[in-house]
Design an enzyme around this catalytic site. Structure first.
Site, PDB file in Angstrom:
ATOM      1  N   LYS A 159      24.745  40.010  43.958  1.00  0.00           N
ATOM      2  CA  LYS A 159      25.218  40.858  45.034  1.00  0.00           C
ATOM      3  C   LYS A 159      25.803  42.114  44.389  1.00  0.00           C
ATOM      4  O   LYS A 159      26.927  42.100  43.876  1.00  0.00           O
ATOM      5  CB  LYS A 159      26.274  40.125  45.872  1.00  0.00           C
ATOM      6  CG  LYS A 159      26.621  40.844  47.195  1.00  0.00           C
ATOM      7  CD  LYS A 159      27.528  42.009  46.959  1.00  0.00           C
ATOM      8  CE  LYS A 159      27.783  42.816  48.225  1.00  0.00           C
ATOM      9  NZ  LYS A 159      28.437  44.117  47.924  1.00  0.00           N
ATOM     10  N   ALA A 161      27.203  46.181  44.006  1.00  0.00           N
ATOM     11  CA  ALA A 161      27.959  47.146  44.795  1.00  0.00           C
ATOM     12  C   ALA A 161      26.977  48.025  45.560  1.00  0.00           C
ATOM     13  O   ALA A 161      25.884  48.331  45.066  1.00  0.00           O
ATOM     14  CB  ALA A 161      28.835  48.003  43.877  1.00  0.00           C
ATOM     15  N   GLU A 233      36.757  38.015  37.049  1.00  0.00           N
ATOM     16  CA  GLU A 233      37.170  39.025  36.071  1.00  0.00           C
ATOM     17  C   GLU A 233      37.546  40.246  36.881  1.00  0.00           C
ATOM     18  O   GLU A 233      36.676  40.961  37.383  1.00  0.00           O
ATOM     19  CB  GLU A 233      36.036  39.317  35.090  1.00  0.00           C
ATOM     20  CG  GLU A 233      36.522  40.009  33.816  1.00  0.00           C
ATOM     21  CD  GLU A 233      36.346  41.508  33.853  1.00  0.00           C
ATOM     22  OE1 GLU A 233      37.301  42.193  34.293  1.00  0.00           O
ATOM     23  OE2 GLU A 233      35.288  41.999  33.453  1.00  0.00           O
ATOM     24  N   CYS A 267      37.548  48.369  33.406  1.00  0.00           N
ATOM     25  CA  CYS A 267      38.606  47.382  33.645  1.00  0.00           C
ATOM     26  C   CYS A 267      39.515  47.240  32.427  1.00  0.00           C
ATOM     27  O   CYS A 267      40.737  47.118  32.562  1.00  0.00           O
ATOM     28  CB  CYS A 267      38.003  46.027  34.001  1.00  0.00           C
ATOM     29  SG  CYS A 267      37.132  45.988  35.577  1.00  0.00           S
ATOM     30  N   GLU A 364      46.656  49.774  38.978  1.00  0.00           N
ATOM     31  CA  GLU A 364      45.492  50.133  38.173  1.00  0.00           C
ATOM     32  C   GLU A 364      44.941  51.454  38.694  1.00  0.00           C
ATOM     33  O   GLU A 364      44.550  51.553  39.854  1.00  0.00           O
ATOM     34  CB  GLU A 364      44.408  49.060  38.252  1.00  0.00           C
ATOM     35  CG  GLU A 364      43.168  49.436  37.452  1.00  0.00           C
ATOM     36  CD  GLU A 364      42.068  48.397  37.511  1.00  0.00           C
ATOM     37  OE1 GLU A 364      41.345  48.242  36.509  1.00  0.00           O
ATOM     38  OE2 GLU A 364      41.928  47.736  38.563  1.00  0.00           O
TER      39      GLU A 364
END
Length: 468
Positions: A159, A161, A233, A267, A364
């Site tokens: 799946k 983005a 994650e 990330c 973040e």
């Protein structure tokens, strides 16, 4: 009367705002059909031999290398990655596939136990695995999950983005060309309601998510409701610790690379740079000068260091976080605003004086913004590093390796890098703690996450107290 608009994913060039393509989302019936194909594909794939699976990984690696330029250009068009970095992403993926093909047999080999010579542990596939993947590494992220999941004998449902569906479909074509049975690698272009439907379906055995904390929590809660394994994650606000005895030239270069690569959308980026007070002024001066020299421009140009953010809403959120940080007392040393040009460009930005409670410290920031903090000493640096809801990775810069290893033991993160920026490599696991997620990808740990770890007992069992 105009025809009703079909809900679809939109691929938009972030450098220009121009529409590249649209991809209709699946409906409930199409989800059911896709899952049925995945179950059928799994039936064929789990019965294949391990050498056959390793051979498929080798073939896909060769196809990635053959199509490297085209795939890199597609990633650059869809999400704005600088073209040199996009080519590196493709070649890194090919190298990882080959590593798994070479080491897969050892990772999945039957293991003896101390119970007796006939009692062994086997690693067997679970079934179709749903993989929800982000846009920031549209080749590497879906493939690093796929290579381990497929090697173990599962089928794989990607799946992607919505803004990088083109990249996902290109990967699906490569696996098809490599000769995988139909349904072993499939793309599910779906809205959240259909993703929830897939998670709930008995056909799906497990779920993995790489993405935001919100996305991971939503999918994991669904998986938990239906008693299915999940690996997450998620986000990070990784500390980059510079101690007084660090090689400042190396640390500054690494900090710039570690924060601004992929336009700051990583990330495991060095988002919170924590510097010992005794070298903070010198480090900051050098760091700001190098950030100011970064070339912001067309990501298709090989000379570009920083391209656009992937979507307009991401740029708006980054700008809002910078504004909040400044209102909370941070000091602007470089950048600080969107560029007045087409596309989603934002200036490489440096904020000093970041401290607990500020957006740049506690949140973040997924864009080209570095937050600098000053620590009074080593203990203070460790306290600042651990003062986060995230725990993905950390980087330590020092000339004292013994001290670095001691600090590494104190940091509450999934990975620590000494005199090196945070990276991912198939030879070692990656993953986080706290709100950065749970479970591991890469290495044998990543392969075993999506296996049934089965113990097969024989009649040579003796109780522990009866053994010599």
């Amino acid at each position: 009367m105009s025809a009703p608009t079909v809900p679809c994913a939109r691929s938009v060039n972030p450098s220009t705002g121009e529409l590249i393509a649209t991809y209709p989302f699946v409906d409930d019936g199409e989800v059911a059909d896709l899952l049925a194909r995945s179950v059928t594909g799994y039936g064929f794939w789990r019965s294949s031999t391990l050498p056959e699976r390793c051979g498929a990984l080798e073939r896909v690696a060769a196809l990635l290398e053959r199509d490297c330029d085209a795939l890199a250009a597609l990633a650059t068009r869809e999400m704005g990655k600088p073209i040199v970095q996009a080519r590196t992403e493709v070649t890194k993926t090919a190298a990882a596939l080959r590593w798994y093909a070479q080491h897969g047999p050892a990772m999945l080999a039957e293991e003896p136990t101390s119970v007796g010579p006939g009692t062994v542990v086997r690693y067997e596939p679970l079934g179709p695995v749903l993989s929800v993947q982000p846009w920031n590494f549209p080749i590497w992220q879906p493939m690093r999950a796929a290579m381990a999941i497929l090697l173990a004998g599962n089928s794989y449902i990607l799946k992607p983005a919505p803004n990088v569906v083109g990249c996902a479909l290109a990967l699906e074509r490569l696996w098809d060309e490599a000769g995988l049975p139909t349904g072993v690698f499939t793309v599910l272009n779906a809205e959240p309601a259909q993703v929830a439907l897939a998670v709930a379906d008995p056909a799906v055995a497990a779920v993995t998510v790489t993405g935001s904390v919100g996305a991971g929590a939503a999918v994991a809660s669904l998986a938990g409701k239906h008693v299915k394994k999940s690996v997450l994650e998620l986000g990070g606000s990784d500390p980059f610790i510079v101690l007084a005895d660090a090689d400042l030239d190396a640390a500054v270069d690494a900090a710039v690379t570690g924060r601004f690569q992929n336009n700051g959308q990583v990330c495991i980026a060095a988002k919170r740079i924590i510097v010992d007070r005794s070298v903070a002024e010198e480090f900051t001066e050098r760091f700001v000068a190098k950030v100011a020299a970064l070339h912001v421009g067309d990501p298709a140009d090989a000379s570009t260091d920083v391209g656009p953010l992937a979507r307009p809403d991401i740029r708006e959120e980054v700008a809002a976080q910078v504004r909040r940080s400044l209102s909370q007392g941070a000091t602007l040393l470089a950048g600080g605003c969107a560029l007045d040009r087409p596309g989603n460009f934002y200036q490489p930005t440096v904020l000093a004086g970041a401290r607990p409670g500020m957006a740049a410290y506690t949140e973040e920031i997924f864009g080209p913004v570095a937050a600098l903090s000053t620590a009074p000493d080593v203990d203070g640096a460790v306290r600042l590093a651990n003062d986060s809801t995230f725990g993905l990775s950390a980087s330590i810069w020092t000339g004292d390796m013994d001290r670095a290893r001691e600090i590494a033991r104190q940091l509450v993160v999934g990975g620590v890098f000494i005199n090196k920026i945070s990276v991912s490599d198939p030879r070692a696991p990656i993953g986080g703690v706290k709100k950065s997620g749970y479970g591991r990808e890469l290495s044998h740990f990543g392969v075993h996450e999506f296996t049934n770890i089965k113990t097969v007992w024989s009649d040579d069992y003796l109780p522990v107290h009866d053994r010599p």
